[in-house]
Design an enzyme around this catalytic site. Structure first.
Site, PDB file in Angstrom:
ATOM      1  CE  LYS A 239      -1.636   1.808   3.655  1.00  0.00           C
ATOM      2  NZ  LYS A 239      -1.806   3.227   4.072  1.00  0.00           N
ATOM      3  CG  ASN A 240       2.610   2.699   3.697  1.00  0.00           C
ATOM      4  OD1 ASN A 240       1.086   2.924   3.248  1.00  0.00           O
ATOM      5  ND2 ASN A 240       2.128   2.301   4.898  1.00  0.00           N
TER       6      ASN A 240
ATOM      7  NE  ARG B  62      -0.415  12.339   7.013  1.00  0.00           N
ATOM      8  CZ  ARG B  62      -0.521  13.400   7.096  1.00  0.00           C
ATOM      9  NH1 ARG B  62      -1.523  14.065   7.604  1.00  0.00           N
ATOM     10  NH2 ARG B  62       0.573  14.376   7.683  1.00  0.00           N
TER      11      ARG B  62
ATOM     12  CB  CYS C 140      -4.975   6.317  10.642  1.00  0.00           C
ATOM     13  SG  CYS C 140      -4.915   4.653   9.214  1.00  0.00           S
TER      14      CYS C 140
ATOM     15  NE  ARG D  25      -0.633  10.670   9.505  1.00  0.00           N
ATOM     16  CZ  ARG D  25      -1.127   9.585   9.694  1.00  0.00           C
ATOM     17  NH1 ARG D  25      -1.771   9.337   9.453  1.00  0.00           N
ATOM     18  NH2 ARG D  25      -0.055   8.305   8.094  1.00  0.00           N
ATOM     19  N   PRO D  26       2.049  16.565  10.679  1.00  0.00           N
ATOM     20  CG  PRO D  26       4.132  17.046  12.235  1.00  0.00           C
ATOM     21  CD  PRO D  26       3.044  16.080  12.182  1.00  0.00           C
ATOM     22  CB  ILE D  27       3.179  18.106   6.035  1.00  0.00           C
ATOM     23  CG1 ILE D  27       2.341  19.050   5.296  1.00  0.00           C
ATOM     24  CG2 ILE D  27       1.931  16.939   5.858  1.00  0.00           C
ATOM     25  CD1 ILE D  27       1.987  19.186   4.290  1.00  0.00           C
ATOM     26  CG  ASP D  28       7.540  20.344  10.653  1.00  0.00           C
ATOM     27  OD1 ASP D  28       6.726  18.954  10.785  1.00  0.00           O
ATOM     28  OD2 ASP D  28       8.510  20.010  10.292  1.00  0.00           O
ATOM     29  CD  GLN D  29      11.251  18.243   9.468  1.00  0.00           C
ATOM     30  OE1 GLN D  29      12.284  17.986   8.587  1.00  0.00           O
ATOM     31  NE2 GLN D  29      10.285  19.180  10.028  1.00  0.00           N
TER      32      GLN D  29
ATOM     33  CG  ASP E 246       2.555   0.833   9.559  1.00  0.00           C
ATOM     34  OD1 ASP E 246       2.193   2.611  10.977  1.00  0.00           O
ATOM     35  OD2 ASP E 246       2.669   1.432   8.444  1.00  0.00           O
TER      36      ASP E 246
ATOM     37  CB  ILE F 156       5.811   6.839  14.710  1.00  0.00           C
ATOM     38  CG1 ILE F 156       7.125   5.182  14.481  1.00  0.00           C
ATOM     39  CG2 ILE F 156       6.414   7.084  13.206  1.00  0.00           C
ATOM     40  CD1 ILE F 156       8.871   6.289  14.021  1.00  0.00           C
TER      41      ILE F 156
ATOM     42  NE  ARG G  36      -7.308   4.593   4.457  1.00  0.00           N
ATOM     43  CZ  ARG G  36      -6.390   5.111   5.530  1.00  0.00           C
ATOM     44  NH1 ARG G  36      -6.623   4.853   6.697  1.00  0.00           N
ATOM     45  NH2 ARG G  36      -4.759   5.330   5.378  1.00  0.00           N
TER      46      ARG G  36
HETATM   47  N1  EPU Z   1       6.844  13.558  11.030  1.00  0.00           N
HETATM   48  C1  EPU Z   1       6.848  15.569  11.020  1.00  0.00           C
HETATM   49  N2  EPU Z   1       7.029  16.505  10.273  1.00  0.00           N
HETATM   50  C2  EPU Z   1       6.408  16.223   9.107  1.00  0.00           C
HETATM   51  C3  EPU Z   1       6.425  14.699   9.078  1.00  0.00           C
HETATM   52  C4  EPU Z   1       6.109  13.540   9.910  1.00  0.00           C
HETATM   53  O1  EPU Z   1       6.977  15.648  12.730  1.00  0.00           O
HETATM   54  O2  EPU Z   1       6.392  16.959   8.213  1.00  0.00           O
HETATM   55  C5  EPU Z   1       6.436  13.315  12.207  1.00  0.00           C
HETATM   56  C6  EPU Z   1       5.106  12.556  12.231  1.00  0.00           C
HETATM   57  O3  EPU Z   1       4.233  13.616  13.097  1.00  0.00           O
HETATM   58  C7  EPU Z   1       5.715  11.227  13.291  1.00  0.00           C
HETATM   59  C8  EPU Z   1       7.073  10.993  12.837  1.00  0.00           C
HETATM   60  O4  EPU Z   1       8.118  11.968  11.762  1.00  0.00           O
HETATM   61  O5  EPU Z   1       5.806  10.730  14.136  1.00  0.00           O
HETATM   62  C9  EPU Z   1       7.306   9.918  11.217  1.00  0.00           C
HETATM   63  O6  EPU Z   1       5.691  10.543  10.548  1.00  0.00           O
HETATM   64  P1  EPU Z   1       6.164   9.799   8.811  1.00  0.00           P
HETATM   65  O7  EPU Z   1       5.876  11.035   7.683  1.00  0.00           O
HETATM   66  O8  EPU Z   1       7.375   9.157   8.143  1.00  0.00           O
HETATM   67  O9  EPU Z   1       4.618   9.547   8.565  1.00  0.00           O
HETATM   68  P2  EPU Z   1       4.050   9.964   6.801  1.00  0.00           P
HETATM   69  O10 EPU Z   1       4.912   9.147   5.287  1.00  0.00           O
HETATM   70  O11 EPU Z   1       2.924   9.692   7.461  1.00  0.00           O
HETATM   71  C10 EPU Z   1       4.127   6.566   6.673  1.00  0.00           C
HETATM   72  C11 EPU Z   1       3.100   5.616   6.229  1.00  0.00           C
HETATM   73  C12 EPU Z   1       1.928   4.924   7.785  1.00  0.00           C
HETATM   74  C13 EPU Z   1       3.356   4.758   8.331  1.00  0.00           C
HETATM   75  C14 EPU Z   1       4.286   6.669   9.074  1.00  0.00           C
HETATM   76  C15 EPU Z   1       5.446   5.650   9.527  1.00  0.00           C
HETATM   77  C16 EPU Z   1       2.106   6.129   4.292  1.00  0.00           C
HETATM   78  C17 EPU Z   1       0.745   6.742   3.438  1.00  0.00           C
HETATM   79  N3  EPU Z   1       2.060   6.302   4.982  1.00  0.00           N
HETATM   80  O12 EPU Z   1       3.109   7.983   6.993  1.00  0.00           O
HETATM   81  O13 EPU Z   1       1.425   4.105   7.590  1.00  0.00           O
HETATM   82  O14 EPU Z   1       2.459   4.893   9.776  1.00  0.00           O
HETATM   83  O15 EPU Z   1       4.621   6.544   7.634  1.00  0.00           O
HETATM   84  O16 EPU Z   1       6.424   4.429   9.197  1.00  0.00           O
HETATM   85  O17 EPU Z   1       3.719   5.922   3.626  1.00  0.00           O
HETATM   86  C18 EPU Z   1      -0.471   2.919   7.884  1.00  0.00           C
HETATM   87  O18 EPU Z   1       0.333   1.850   6.740  1.00  0.00           O
HETATM   88  O19 EPU Z   1      -1.410   2.058   8.830  1.00  0.00           O
HETATM   89  C19 EPU Z   1       0.516   4.495   8.134  1.00  0.00           C
HETATM   90  C20 EPU Z   1      -0.425   4.944   9.300  1.00  0.00           C
END
Ligand code: EPU
Length: 427
Positions: free
Chosen positions: A22-23, A93, A117, A122-126, A305, A327, A397
């Site tokens: 999926k991811n 997401r 979820c 779930r910030p996107i600052d990075q 996960d 995480i 999903r």
């Molecule tokens: N974070 C920040 N700033 C950012 C991005 C992330 O502070 O700009 C923090 C998050 O708040 C979190 C950590 O960094 O504490 C890790 O977040 P990450 O960005 O790695 O997560 P994601 O890309 O939003 C993906 C998977 C998730 C999985 C996480 C961690 C997808 C679509 N989703 O999310 O999958 O838990 O990586 O491995 O790839 C799932 O499949 O059930 C799922 C939630």
């Protein structure tokens, strides 16, 4: 809305084939926007997050042809829009990948704040940090994230947090930027490598995916290609836990055993016997389930996960386990549902202390998110009696044909419709 009705207590036996990841799929689909021609994507999982990504591409003007149940041909050469509106974005997401892909191709993107979820903030600052470093400006207006650049230029980005999404989005935006981009402190999950491999198959020059540093030399143009998505590590892990908790014997096929190592290591310590083959693993258990301490971490650590699924296994271990979520801030919401099934769990912030009980008992429960839902299914498969799981849309999903796959392993699981209650009936 439908629900799952599961009568537990049967050891799972037989073979199950794992679908595409999926991811990886939800990143590779938007990445087709970067191609200058049609892409054929194979091994796509048939799940609602993939359907949502394809829907977005289609709405933007992509030509999408289904070649078989798991293969799509996607031609994004004649895209008519660079905007992902609210009603589409909120379905999942990962719609944030359209930001990086559209920015990379057109220099502009507008995507509504994503859904998905609820695991805490779930910030996107990075993601935005990387886009800005490449020369883009960003603004949030009316619930939409807008990014725009006259010209994208390679740069050095050091991520403050290891983020799967930000790493992939930065790659998508940088592959056609001018010059060299160096991304440091990146995520190393198998799907990061898969997306990089896909981009390289389209003509990009991405090196180092799977390590802490990714180097990208911008190319002028990319082309269509044929690409097959890797198997889903978490779906595989879910069936491995289900086989272990039910005391079954299951051959989990179409996997890359190396990707499963963090899961295999913990399951073996919990008492599972695991044999690895080239593209399959056999999981069985005959002895007791042993307690464990687990802390979730970015790859190659134990995947977050899998945390809810592993916690379910530990509810019936002989002793006390400690599970620490490294995480997400809020990934124990399913614990209340497990307590309804007789589990003994105490949560304090990001730490759960699980006292093993002799067995779980069936209860009506509700999936609070995707992996929490899968964990409740596994709990119900092990529990005494018949459980009903509601809000299964979350589970669909991310798990293709869950009912059929589990039935194939001998599980007693059915999907039934919940009739809508009218006001007159409620009175
Ligand atoms: N974070 C920040 N700033 C950012 C991005 C992330 O502070 O700009 C923090 C998050 O708040 C979190 C950590 O960094 O504490 C890790 O977040 P990450 O960005 O790695 O997560 P994601 O890309 O939003 C993906 C998977 C998730 C999985 C996480 C961690 C997808 C679509 N989703 O999310 O999958 O838990 O990586 O491995 O790839 C799932 O499949 O059930 C799922 C939630």
């Amino acid at each position: 809305m439908d629900k799952f009705v599961i009568t537990g207590g049967k050891p799972l036996m037989g073979e199950v084939s794992i679908s595409g990841a999926k991811n990886a799929a939800v990143a590779i689909l938007p990445a087709t926007l970067l191609a200058g021609g049609p892409c054929v994507i194979e091994n796509l999982p048939n799940i609602s997050d993939v359907a949502a990504s394809v829907h977005i591409l289609h709405e933007m003007g992509a030509q999408v042809k289904m070649l078989d149940a798991h293969t799509l041909q996607i031609d994004t050469t004649r895209i008519t829009s660079t905007e992902v509106p609210n009603e589409l974005s909120r379905q999942m997401r990962a719609s944030y990948y359209f930001l990086g892909a559209l920015l990379g191709r057109f220099g502009t993107a507008s995507v509504a704040m994503p859904g998905g979820c609820n695991l805490g903030p779930r910030p996107i600052d990075q993601h935005l940090k990387a886009f800005t470093a490449l020369g883009a400006e960003d603004a949030v207006r009316g619930g939409m994230i807008n990014v725009e650049a006259e010209r994208l230029e390679g740069n050095h980005v050091f991520f403050d947090t290891v983020s799967v999404g930000a790493t992939i989005n930065a790659m998508l935006a940088a592959v056609m930027a001018e010059g060299m981009t160096v991304l440091e402190n990146v995520a190393k999950e198998p799907h990061i490598v898969d997306v990089a491999n896909f981009l390289n198959t389209m003509g990009a020059d991405v090196r180092g995916a799977g390590t802490d540093v990714i180097k990208i030399r911008g190319v002028k143009k990319m082309h269509g290609c044929t690409y097959s998505i890797i198997p889903d590590q978490i779906e595989a892990g879910s069936y491995m836990v289900a086989a272990t908790i039910t005391g079954g014997n299951v051959l989990v096929k179409n996997v890359i055993p190396k990707h499963l190592e963090p899961i295999t290591a913990k399951l073996e310590r919990a008492g599972a016997l695991i044999e690895e083959y080239d593209d399959a693993v056999r999981v069985c258990r005959t002895g007791k389930i042993e307690p464990l301490n687990i802390k979730t971490m970015p790859h190659p650590g134990f995947p977050t996960d899998m945390q809810p699924l592993m916690s379910v296994l530990l509810t019936v271990a002989r002793g006390t386990s400690i599970v620490t979520e490294g995480i997400w801030e809020n990934r124990f919401r399913y614990v209340d549902e497990l307590i309804r099934m007789g589990a003994n769990i105490q949560v304090d912030g990001r730490v759960a202390v699980i006292e093993g009980v002799p067995e779980l008992s069936a209860a009506p429960v509700r999936a609070t998110d995707l992996r929490a839902g899968a964990a409740l299914v596994v709990a119900a498969l092990a529990a005494r009696g018949t459980s009903e799981i509601e809000e299964i849309g979350h589970i669909e999903r991310g798990y293709e044909d869950l009912v059929q796959k589990l039935q194939g392993l001998g599980a007693d699981i059915r999907r039934v419709s919940i009739p809508e209650q009218t006001l007159a009936q409620a009175l």
